[in-house]
Write an enzyme that holds these catalytic residues in place. Structure first.
Site, PDB file in Angstrom:
ATOM      1  N   GLU A   1      14.671 -14.002  24.373  1.00 36.36           N
ATOM      2  CA  GLU A   1      13.474 -13.479  24.761  1.00 36.36           C
ATOM      3  C   GLU A   1      13.266 -12.187  23.959  1.00 36.36           C
ATOM      4  OE1 GLU A   1      12.563 -11.359  28.409  1.00 36.36           O
ATOM      5  OE2 GLU A   1      14.477 -11.930  29.264  1.00 36.36           O
TER       6      GLU A   1
ATOM      7  N   ASP B   1      31.419  -5.403  27.450  1.00 40.47           N
ATOM      8  CA  ASP B   1      30.631  -4.323  26.420  1.00 40.47           C
ATOM      9  C   ASP B   1      29.339  -3.738  26.907  1.00 40.47           C
ATOM     10  OD1 ASP B   1      30.741  -3.010  24.145  1.00 40.47           O
ATOM     11  OD2 ASP B   1      29.870  -4.625  22.808  1.00 40.47           O
TER      12      ASP B   1
END
Length: 346
Positions: free
Chosen positions: A138, A181
């Site tokens: 998206e 991360d």
């Protein structure tokens, strides 16, 4: 993605500006499997190698390159059939050199595509074209958190951002997925203040640590220096979801103070005009030992919400609120004095 600067190549060990791993003598990164441009340090080598024709990826028209780094390039694109804007991350050519990458790519991409949450960037599609691996996501019309932090973020806004990150992490952790991360560059904020956490699974996808350990017997570090939990450096094969909570604590501290919690750092309230009741929350998330941190991201959110809802919440106020403590009552306070964030040793 933000720009990163390389140290002088002649001054000693060189580190990848994207993942922090020590570079090989030829300038390549064993994690990103790219030859890093030592003069630029901004992923230019990756971007130049990924110059694509507008309709090279079937069903999509590439319109504008909006991000780049060691992992590849992100394009704003147009879905031709659905007539909507999407983002496409095209991974660097060299990922093909990671042992077993093709199989792992399809497995991890399906896992990422299975995540459906308002605070997680949705994966719509993935595939491989002409040797290039890509993910369709998206498109978030907004800024990443690093860009937002170029200006001072008000404490109340910081709390709203962090609680939404907590929701994303709690959802992913319940599904058995560890991000590995968490950093400002992977947190997107749209014009309405909606937070979207991106790049789930990419660190694991691009790492191949199981294969590397079996083949070479070496340790491999996943994450970004300064945001990594101590165990990501010291025991990278034993990392669990609590590493994400530590990284969240680093982001939280940076949001509140504008600084990274390096060395013997002070609690946030001593660095900036923030509610001292948040100190316990931040410091507990940053504890060296995973067992002494929050065990769930939802617990972080609950304690932040308690501060917000108390009189004077979110700004400087009295410290009479009882923060949850499942272990040593002083452990969170000691975290600031004990913590030292180190760059990974390759």
């Amino acid at each position: 993605m933000s720009e990163t600067k390389m140290t002088d190549p002649s001054s000693g060990p060189r580190f990848c500006p994207e993942c922090g791993s020590r570079l090989e003598p030829d300038g390549s990164c064993s994690k990103c499997l790219l030859v890093i441009g030592l003069t630029t340090g901004t992923g230019t080598a990756a971007a130049e190698s990924l110059s694509l024709a507008p309709e090279q990826i079937p069903g999509y028209r590439l319109e504008e390159r909006v991000g780049q780094g060691g992992m590849g390039v992100v394009w704003r694109a147009h879905h031709l059939n659905l007539q909507r804007t999407v983002a496409i991350k095209v991974l660097a050519h060299s990922v093909r050199g990671i042992p077993g990458f093709a199989e792992r790519f399809h497995r991890e991409a399906r896992t990422m595509a299975g995540l459906s949450h308002r605070n997680v960037v949705t994966i719509h599609d993935f595939g491989e074209t002409d040797g290039l691996y890509w993910l369709v996501m998206e498109y978030v019309d907004g800024l990443n958190l690093r860009e937002l932090m170029n200006e001072v973020v008000a404490p109340r806004r910081a709390l709203k951002i962090v609680t939404q990150i907590c929701e994303a992490l709690d959802y992913a952790h319940e599904a058995g997925i560890v991000h590995r991360d968490i950093k400002p560059e992977n947190v997107l904020v749209d014009a309405k203040g909606q937070v979207k956490l991106g790049d789930f699974g990419l660190a694991k996808l691009l790492d191949g640590s199981e294969d590397r350990t079996r083949l070479t017997g070496s340790r491999h570090v996943m994450g970004t220096p300064h945001y990594m939990a101590p165990e990501q450096v010291n025991a990278p094969l034993d990392v669990d979801h609590r590493a994400d909570i530590f990284s969240l604590g680093v982001v939280f501290y940076e949001l509140l103070t504008g600084e990274l919690p390096m060395g013997n750092f002070a609690p946030p309230s001593q660095e900036n005009d923030t509610d001292p009741r948040l100190d316990e929350v931040v410091l507990r998330a940053l504890h060296h030992k995973p067992a002494d941190r929050y065990q769930r991201a939802s617990e972080v959110k609950d304690d932040i919400t308690a501060v917000e809802q108390a009189p004077g919440g979110g700004s400087t106020g009295s410290a009479d609120l009882q923060i949850r403590s499942d272990g040593d009552a002083g452990s969170a306070r000691k975290a600031g004095a004990d913590l030292e964030v180190r760059a990974p040793v390759g």
